[in-house]
Write a protein that holds these residues in place. Structure first.
Motif, PDB file in Angstrom:
ATOM      1  N   LEU A  56     -10.002 -19.403   5.466  1.00  0.00           N
ATOM      2  CA  LEU A  56     -11.159 -20.266   5.216  1.00  0.00           C
ATOM      3  C   LEU A  56     -12.239 -19.508   4.449  1.00  0.00           C
ATOM      4  O   LEU A  56     -12.344 -18.277   4.518  1.00  0.00           O
ATOM      5  CB  LEU A  56     -11.734 -20.778   6.542  1.00  0.00           C
ATOM      6  N   THR A 106     -14.666 -24.036   4.379  1.00  0.00           N
ATOM      7  CA  THR A 106     -13.852 -24.815   3.456  1.00  0.00           C
ATOM      8  C   THR A 106     -12.418 -24.310   3.511  1.00  0.00           C
ATOM      9  O   THR A 106     -12.172 -23.098   3.495  1.00  0.00           O
ATOM     10  CB  THR A 106     -14.380 -24.690   2.015  1.00  0.00           C
ATOM     11  N   GLY A 107     -11.496 -25.242   3.576  1.00  0.00           N
ATOM     12  CA  GLY A 107     -10.081 -24.889   3.610  1.00  0.00           C
ATOM     13  C   GLY A 107      -9.240 -26.144   3.675  1.00  0.00           C
ATOM     14  O   GLY A 107      -9.767 -27.257   3.796  1.00  0.00           O
ATOM     15  N   ASP A 108      -7.917 -25.955   3.642  1.00  0.00           N
ATOM     16  CA  ASP A 108      -7.058 -27.135   3.764  1.00  0.00           C
ATOM     17  C   ASP A 108      -6.853 -27.452   5.244  1.00  0.00           C
ATOM     18  O   ASP A 108      -7.326 -26.728   6.130  1.00  0.00           O
ATOM     19  CB  ASP A 108      -5.728 -26.933   3.031  1.00  0.00           C
ATOM     20  N   TYR A 109      -6.136 -28.533   5.488  1.00  0.00           N
ATOM     21  CA  TYR A 109      -5.969 -29.027   6.856  1.00  0.00           C
ATOM     22  C   TYR A 109      -5.311 -27.975   7.745  1.00  0.00           C
ATOM     23  O   TYR A 109      -5.740 -27.741   8.878  1.00  0.00           O
ATOM     24  CB  TYR A 109      -5.138 -30.313   6.834  1.00  0.00           C
ATOM     25  N   ASP A 110      -4.270 -27.338   7.234  1.00  0.00           N
ATOM     26  CA  ASP A 110      -3.550 -26.344   8.044  1.00  0.00           C
ATOM     27  C   ASP A 110      -4.440 -25.147   8.366  1.00  0.00           C
ATOM     28  O   ASP A 110      -4.389 -24.587   9.472  1.00  0.00           O
ATOM     29  CB  ASP A 110      -2.298 -25.871   7.305  1.00  0.00           C
ATOM     30  N   GLN A 111      -5.250 -24.742   7.422  1.00  0.00           N
ATOM     31  CA  GLN A 111      -6.142 -23.594   7.649  1.00  0.00           C
ATOM     32  C   GLN A 111      -7.203 -23.924   8.705  1.00  0.00           C
ATOM     33  O   GLN A 111      -7.524 -23.094   9.561  1.00  0.00           O
ATOM     34  CB  GLN A 111      -6.795 -23.180   6.330  1.00  0.00           C
ATOM     35  N   PRO A 150     -13.814 -34.471   2.663  1.00  0.00           N
ATOM     36  CA  PRO A 150     -12.941 -33.936   1.602  1.00  0.00           C
ATOM     37  C   PRO A 150     -13.767 -33.356   0.462  1.00  0.00           C
ATOM     38  O   PRO A 150     -14.880 -33.793   0.182  1.00  0.00           O
ATOM     39  CB  PRO A 150     -12.151 -35.170   1.149  1.00  0.00           C
ATOM     40  N   ASN A 191     -10.013 -32.146  -5.031  1.00  0.00           N
ATOM     41  CA  ASN A 191      -9.409 -30.966  -4.426  1.00  0.00           C
ATOM     42  C   ASN A 191      -8.737 -31.390  -3.120  1.00  0.00           C
ATOM     43  O   ASN A 191      -9.188 -32.323  -2.460  1.00  0.00           O
ATOM     44  CB  ASN A 191     -10.489 -29.904  -4.145  1.00  0.00           C
ATOM     45  N   ALA A 192      -7.683 -30.671  -2.732  1.00  0.00           N
ATOM     46  CA  ALA A 192      -7.001 -30.979  -1.471  1.00  0.00           C
ATOM     47  C   ALA A 192      -7.675 -30.306  -0.282  1.00  0.00           C
ATOM     48  O   ALA A 192      -7.260 -30.485   0.861  1.00  0.00           O
ATOM     49  CB  ALA A 192      -5.531 -30.544  -1.554  1.00  0.00           C
ATOM     50  N   ARG A 193      -8.715 -29.545  -0.561  1.00  0.00           N
ATOM     51  CA  ARG A 193      -9.398 -28.823   0.524  1.00  0.00           C
ATOM     52  C   ARG A 193     -10.433 -29.715   1.200  1.00  0.00           C
ATOM     53  O   ARG A 193     -10.832 -30.757   0.655  1.00  0.00           O
ATOM     54  CB  ARG A 193     -10.045 -27.540  -0.036  1.00  0.00           C
ATOM     55  N   MET A 194     -10.885 -29.273   2.362  1.00  0.00           N
ATOM     56  CA  MET A 194     -11.853 -30.044   3.146  1.00  0.00           C
ATOM     57  C   MET A 194     -12.983 -29.127   3.586  1.00  0.00           C
ATOM     58  O   MET A 194     -12.816 -27.902   3.704  1.00  0.00           O
ATOM     59  CB  MET A 194     -11.184 -30.672   4.382  1.00  0.00           C
TER      60      MET A 194
END
Length: 210
Positions: free
Chosen positions: A116, A142-147, A171, A175-178
């Protein structure tokens, strides 16, 4: 024998009444006297008997309750020992004041290890309770769902108690990050001086309000 129609039924002439009549009157008078005696004397005794019976029942119930507790005394002692052990284990998961900086580092390192990016890591003022203090930290990562999932899971795996509150996800555009905003709470136990100081301040506050 004098016919009944000729008998003088006046009480003053009771001595001249026929013998069967005298006996009947005596039986009636005896029955009335016995009834009155039973009513005025025996009723009190019956009431006293009911009271004694109720006291006996209460004593039996008390005895049964104490006997049950005595039978399960060892079980209660074992449960108390387990509760004390559980409380001690939980208390050991609360750091003292000197260990808090290391715990904050562990929280941030857990997020970095999950991949993250921290945009905000802002410890807030302590919120002191009876024997421990809450240490809230506002974070924005900030990071993706898995992170994000790995971060929360990693916090739960820390040897100290760490909880996550007020989570808000949004979101990132294109970007695919959240982005996750949250309040992470860590805890530490108060030392004896702090607990004593809080007790004194509470007592002083109560005196001041009188």
């Amino acid at each position: 024998m004098t016919p009944l129609s000729e008998v003088d039924w006046d009480l003053e002439s009771a001595g001249t009444w026929p013998l069967p009549v005298k006996i009947a009157v005596m039986v009636i008078i005896a029955a009335v006297v016995a009834g009155l005696w039973i009513y005025f004397d025996t009723q009190d005794q019956l009431a006293q008997l009911d009271k004694v019976r109720q006291e006996e029942k209460n004593l039996k119930d008390t005895f049964a309750s104490k006997q049950k507790k005595a039978i399960h005394l060892e079980e209660y002692k074992q449960q108390l020992a387990e509760m004390e052990k559980t409380f001690g284990d939980m208390l050991r998961q609360l750091p003292n004041k000197a260990e808090v900086p290391d715990l904050l580092v562990d929280v941030s390192q857990t997020g970095l290890a999950a991949g993250l990016e921290f945009e905000l890591f802002q410890p807030q003022a302590e919120n002191k309770k009876d024997f421990y203090a809450e240490l809230p930290i506002r974070v924005r990562v900030t990071g993706d769902y898995d992170q994000l999932g790995a971060f929360v899971s990693g916090l739960a795996s820390l040897p100290r108690i760490v909880t996550v509150h007020d989570v808000a996800l949004a979101p990132v555009k294109d970007n695919a990050r959240m982005v996750m905003n949250a309040v992470i709470k860590t805890y530490r136990y108060l030392d004896e001086e702090e607990i004593g100081g809080r007790s004194s301040s509470k007592r002083g506050g109560k005196r001041g309000r009188r």
